[in-house]
Motif scaffolding. Structure first.
Motif, short mmCIF file in Angstrom:
data_model
loop_
_atom_site.label_atom_id
_atom_site.label_comp_id
_atom_site.label_asym_id
_atom_site.label_seq_id
_atom_site.Cartn_x
_atom_site.Cartn_y
_atom_site.Cartn_z
N HIS A 160 4.73 -6.89 -9.34
CA HIS A 160 3.88 -7.03 -9.31
C HIS A 160 2.27 -6.59 -10.13
CE1 HIS A 160 4.55 -2.36 -8.86
NE2 HIS A 160 2.95 -2.40 -9.23
N SER A 166 -2.99 -13.00 -6.24
CA SER A 166 -2.72 -12.99 -5.06
C SER A 166 -1.27 -13.62 -4.08
CB SER A 166 -3.45 -14.50 -4.78
OG SER A 166 -2.74 -15.45 -6.56
N LYS A 168 2.30 -13.32 -3.37
CA LYS A 168 2.83 -11.94 -2.51
C LYS A 168 4.02 -11.52 -2.19
CE LYS A 168 -0.55 -13.26 1.34
NZ LYS A 168 -1.42 -13.07 2.96
N LYS A 169 4.95 -12.21 -2.01
CA LYS A 169 5.94 -12.92 -1.90
C LYS A 169 7.45 -12.77 -3.34
CE LYS A 169 6.33 -12.40 2.95
NZ LYS A 169 6.52 -13.70 4.03
N TYR A 243 8.91 -8.16 -2.20
CA TYR A 243 7.33 -8.07 -1.29
C TYR A 243 6.36 -7.32 -2.19
CZ TYR A 243 5.83 -9.05 3.17
OH TYR A 243 5.26 -9.50 4.18
N GLU A 245 3.14 -7.94 -2.16
CA GLU A 245 1.87 -7.65 -1.62
C GLU A 245 1.67 -5.51 -1.14
OE1 GLU A 245 -1.15 -9.27 1.82
OE2 GLU A 245 1.40 -9.24 1.77
N ARG A 246 3.45 -5.65 0.01
CA ARG A 246 3.52 -4.53 0.15
C ARG A 246 3.52 -3.36 -0.40
NH1 ARG A 246 7.85 -5.66 4.94
NH2 ARG A 246 6.22 -6.36 6.22
#
Length: 340
Positions: A160, A166, A168-169, A243, A245-246
């Motif tokens: 990440h 931008s 997300k996955k 994931y 974004e998380r």
């Protein structure tokens, strides 16, 4: 007075440069140009599947063969999927021309495929993630110079930090994999994640963690000594759904990747790991199972039989059993992938 003003300007510029240089949030621009390698126009509005793979030291013949099989299967198993495949390749300067040649080799054969190719320099990526992966290397490295001592086996938990904010996955795959189904089917499994799940991995299909945990099982008593199959069989990192974004927003992730938490978990399970990031995911699954989506074994059908010849001949098949449909073969331990 004019000289004084010049001094103030010079000092201000110098201060700004120092702040930018030492600010840990400042990222190195590792992304090279994105190529429309196979009919992927920049203005396409189709959904995108972000695929990440590390390909270094490909001059070794067996790695080239593995990458060719991986890439051919990725594109060939597209099926009816209309998504753009964004293939993010973390590589080194020596390997990049070879990767390019493989991409070009299949360009004419699969003209219908939408592919965007993005390169990341391996050394630049290391500069970004080194603080995060240092604890992993400290606790999950058997010995310097061994196969799993290479930095490439520690990158995924910190992806990440490398990927665009931008994004997300992402789906991270090992180079020794071959798709039997469309990666779009795998990508759709993100829709099955609960609100707490950050990663998706399939079970480890060898007795490696059963072996690593023998001291802990003896310490826990008879209930655990004979236990062959449970959530303590661990996870395999040949295929990872991340994931992003998380993860960026998760304070719990930051706690779990810290040296303090890893040290505590290692001591709790009397755990002596040697498999890189896979050991970390496994410990997270022990302590915080709600953060891990458990993929079907069919999405990471591991073929390695090393443990069958090293003390587990009688029980190996019970660990390696997978009755699910095979979507992806993982030829770990340099195991040949069965021909179609």
């Amino acid at each position: 007075m004019r000289t004084y003003a010049k001094c103030i300007i010079v000092l201000t510029i110098f201060t700004i440069l120092v702040i930018l240089y030492f600010n840990p949030k400042t990222r190195i621009n590792v992304k090279s140009k994105a190529l429309s390698s196979i009919n992927a126009a920049a203005d396409k509005t189709e959904p995108k599947v972000s695929i990440w793979i590390s390909v270094t030291k490909i001059a070794h013949g067996h790695l080239l063969t593995k990458f060719r099989r991986f890439f051919k299967s990725l594109v060939n198993q597209r099926g009816k999927c209309q998504a753009v495949f964004e293939l993010n390749v973390i590589t080194d300067n020596t390997s990049r021309p070879t990767v390019d040649s493989v991409i070009y080799e299949f360009r004419k054969q699969y003209k219908e495929a939408l592919l965007m190719l993005v390169y990341y320099d391996f050394q630049d990526v290391l500069k970004i993630v080194e603080n995060k992966i240092e604890p992993l290397k400290r606790f999950f490295q058997s010995s310097k110079g061994s196969y799993y001592s290479d930095d490439v086996f520690y990158l995924s938990p910190a992806l990440h930090l490398v990927a665009p904010s931008s994004l997300k996955k992402a789906i991270i795959v090992d180079v020794d994999t071959e798709f039997q189904s469309s990666i779009c089917d795998l990508n759709s499994i993100f829709n099955n994640f609960t609100k707490t799940q950050l990663f998706g991995l399939a079970p480890e299909m060898s007795p490696v963690y059963h072996h690593i945990l023998w001291k802990w099982r003896n310490y826990k008593g008879d209930k655990y000594k004979t236990q062959k199959h449970s959530n303590f069989n661990g996870l395999n990192s040949g295929v990872i759904m991340s994931y992003l974004e998380r993860i960026r927003k998760s304070t719990e992730y930051n706690r779990l990747i810290s040296p303090e938490w890893i040290s505590s978990a290692v001591q709790k399970y009397l755990f002596k790991g040697h498999l890189g990031d896979q050991d970390w995911y496994t410990l997270v699954s022990f302590e915080r199972p709600e953060l891990i989506y458990r993929l079907s074994c069919g999405w990471n059908r591991q073929l390695c039989t090393w443990w069958k010849q090293h003390g587990y001949a009688e029980t190996f098949d019970s660990f390696a059993k997978c009755t699910e449909k095979i979507h992806l073969y993982h030829g770990n331990c340099d195991t040949p992938i069965p021909p179609k």
